[in-house]
Design a protein around this motif. Structure first.
Motif, mmCIF file in Angstrom:
data_model
loop_
_atom_site.group_PDB
_atom_site.id
_atom_site.type_symbol
_atom_site.label_atom_id
_atom_site.label_comp_id
_atom_site.label_asym_id
_atom_site.label_seq_id
_atom_site.Cartn_x
_atom_site.Cartn_y
_atom_site.Cartn_z
ATOM 1 N N GLN A 125 0.830 -1.198 0.000
ATOM 2 C CA GLN A 125 0.000 0.000 0.000
ATOM 3 C C GLN A 125 0.860 1.241 0.000
ATOM 4 O O GLN A 125 1.773 1.372 0.806
ATOM 5 C CB GLN A 125 -0.940 0.041 1.204
ATOM 6 N N LYS A 126 0.540 2.118 -0.938
ATOM 7 C CA LYS A 126 1.137 3.458 -0.991
ATOM 8 C C LYS A 126 -0.005 4.401 -1.321
ATOM 9 O O LYS A 126 -0.524 4.401 -2.433
ATOM 10 C CB LYS A 126 2.235 3.527 -2.042
ATOM 11 N N GLY A 127 -0.420 5.179 -0.329
ATOM 12 C CA GLY A 127 -1.570 6.064 -0.527
ATOM 13 C C GLY A 127 -2.804 5.245 -0.840
ATOM 14 O O GLY A 127 -3.093 4.256 -0.172
ATOM 15 N N ASP A 128 -3.526 5.635 -1.883
ATOM 16 C CA ASP A 128 -4.736 4.914 -2.284
ATOM 17 C C ASP A 128 -4.453 3.679 -3.117
ATOM 18 O O ASP A 128 -5.370 2.909 -3.413
ATOM 19 C CB ASP A 128 -5.669 5.844 -3.075
ATOM 20 N N LEU A 129 -3.211 3.476 -3.514
ATOM 21 C CA LEU A 129 -2.858 2.287 -4.287
ATOM 22 C C LEU A 129 -2.680 1.118 -3.334
ATOM 23 O O LEU A 129 -1.922 1.199 -2.366
ATOM 24 C CB LEU A 129 -1.562 2.509 -5.073
ATOM 25 N N LYS A 130 -3.395 0.045 -3.607
ATOM 26 C CA LYS A 130 -3.273 -1.160 -2.785
ATOM 27 C C LYS A 130 -3.211 -2.347 -3.735
ATOM 28 O O LYS A 130 -4.059 -2.494 -4.616
ATOM 29 C CB LYS A 130 -4.449 -1.288 -1.838
ATOM 30 N N ILE A 131 -2.218 -3.196 -3.522
ATOM 31 C CA ILE A 131 -2.028 -4.388 -4.348
ATOM 32 C C ILE A 131 -1.977 -5.592 -3.423
ATOM 33 O O ILE A 131 -1.189 -5.618 -2.478
ATOM 34 C CB ILE A 131 -0.710 -4.305 -5.156
ATOM 35 N N ALA A 132 -2.815 -6.586 -3.684
ATOM 36 C CA ALA A 132 -2.784 -7.825 -2.918
ATOM 37 C C ALA A 132 -2.109 -8.904 -3.755
ATOM 38 O O ALA A 132 -2.349 -9.004 -4.961
ATOM 39 C CB ALA A 132 -4.198 -8.248 -2.541
ATOM 40 N N ILE A 133 -1.275 -9.694 -3.111
ATOM 41 C CA ILE A 133 -0.492 -10.715 -3.802
ATOM 42 C C ILE A 133 -0.894 -12.087 -3.278
ATOM 43 O O ILE A 133 -0.948 -12.307 -2.072
ATOM 44 C CB ILE A 133 1.017 -10.483 -3.557
ATOM 45 N N SER A 134 -1.152 -13.000 -4.187
ATOM 46 C CA SER A 134 -1.517 -14.362 -3.811
ATOM 47 C C SER A 134 -0.607 -15.366 -4.500
ATOM 48 O O SER A 134 -0.298 -15.232 -5.682
ATOM 49 C CB SER A 134 -2.962 -14.656 -4.219
ATOM 50 N N THR A 135 -0.219 -16.395 -3.758
ATOM 51 C CA THR A 135 0.506 -17.528 -4.334
ATOM 52 C C THR A 135 -0.372 -18.774 -4.258
ATOM 53 O O THR A 135 0.132 -19.891 -4.270
ATOM 54 C CB THR A 135 1.841 -17.770 -3.588
ATOM 55 N N ASN A 136 -1.686 -18.558 -4.144
ATOM 56 C CA ASN A 136 -2.651 -19.645 -4.048
ATOM 57 C C ASN A 136 -2.389 -20.507 -2.811
ATOM 58 O O ASN A 136 -2.578 -21.711 -2.817
ATOM 59 C CB ASN A 136 -2.624 -20.496 -5.322
ATOM 60 N N GLY A 137 -1.892 -19.865 -1.765
ATOM 61 C CA GLY A 137 -1.639 -20.567 -0.514
ATOM 62 C C GLY A 137 -0.363 -21.385 -0.492
ATOM 63 O O GLY A 137 -0.061 -22.049 0.482
ATOM 64 N N LYS A 138 0.423 -21.325 -1.566
ATOM 65 C CA LYS A 138 1.595 -22.191 -1.664
ATOM 66 C C LYS A 138 2.842 -21.633 -0.993
ATOM 67 O O LYS A 138 3.653 -22.388 -0.478
ATOM 68 C CB LYS A 138 1.893 -22.502 -3.131
#
Length: 194
Positions: A125-138
């Motif tokens: 998160q930087k300001g209003d930018l939010k990125i979620a990262i997934s590895t499918n639980g791996k």
């Protein structure tokens, strides 16, 4: 056939949901602190016979978080939208997951992907930018490394660009397709360099 992550990403307005966390240890603290960092007004209840001092210390700044010092009871799921299991008791997690399914509640069981309806991703998160990262639980570890990389390469002043693009978007005339085309043209040179 090559493996593919089939999860559908979504951003929740946790302030509008009621979340139950079962457990009071390190994993509970990790999950609750992640939720409160991203959504400080979240309504969260924790139920556990014991809470670590670190957990209690962290939560003292969040008066809306409710602590229940006792074992989990089925009635704890009443009125909830999400449940997150963070204990080291697999049988309890299976029981909670079954109760959650009967009530059509979404359930996350820490470190047990087969019992999860959703995963908590690694977040940039930087300001209003939010990125979620997934590895499918791996591999949560790889997700954290990717998060660290993105935090480094995304400029700290990205909010200025977001605000400018929002203002521009509001001024654009025409139909949806022409607005998208104009915004794509404006942002095509936006490349982050290390």
């Amino acid at each position: 056939m090559e493996s593919q992550n089939r999860l559908f990403p979504v951003f929740l307005k946790l302030e509008q949901l009621d979340v139950l966390v079962v457990g009071g240890g390190n994993v509970a603290l990790e999950k609750v602190s992640a939720m409160l960092r991203n959504s400080p007004n979240s309504r969260i209840s924790l139920v556990a016979p014991f809470f670590r001092e670190d957990t209690l210390d962290y939560l003292k700044d969040f008066p809306q978080v409710q602590l229940m010092h006792r074992p989990f009871e089925a009635a704890d799921l009443d009125g909830r939208d999400l449940v997150i299991c963070t204990t080291d008791q697999y049988e309890l997690h299976v029981q909670i997951r079954e109760l959650a399914q009967q009530r059509h509640l979404l359930c996350n069981v820490a470190d047990t992907p087969a019992l999860c309806d959703f995963y908590l991703g690694s977040i940039v998160q930087k300001g209003d930018l939010k990125i979620a990262i997934s590895t499918n639980g791996k591999s949560p570890t790889l997700a954290k490394r990717i998060r660290a990389f993105l935090e480094e390469v995304i400029p700290d002043d990205i909010q200025t660009s977001l605000d400018s693009l929002e203002a521009l978007r509001k001024e654009l005339k025409g139909d949806f397709e022409s607005k998208i085309k104009a915004l794509n043209e404006l942002t095509k040179g936006l490349i982050f360099k290390k």
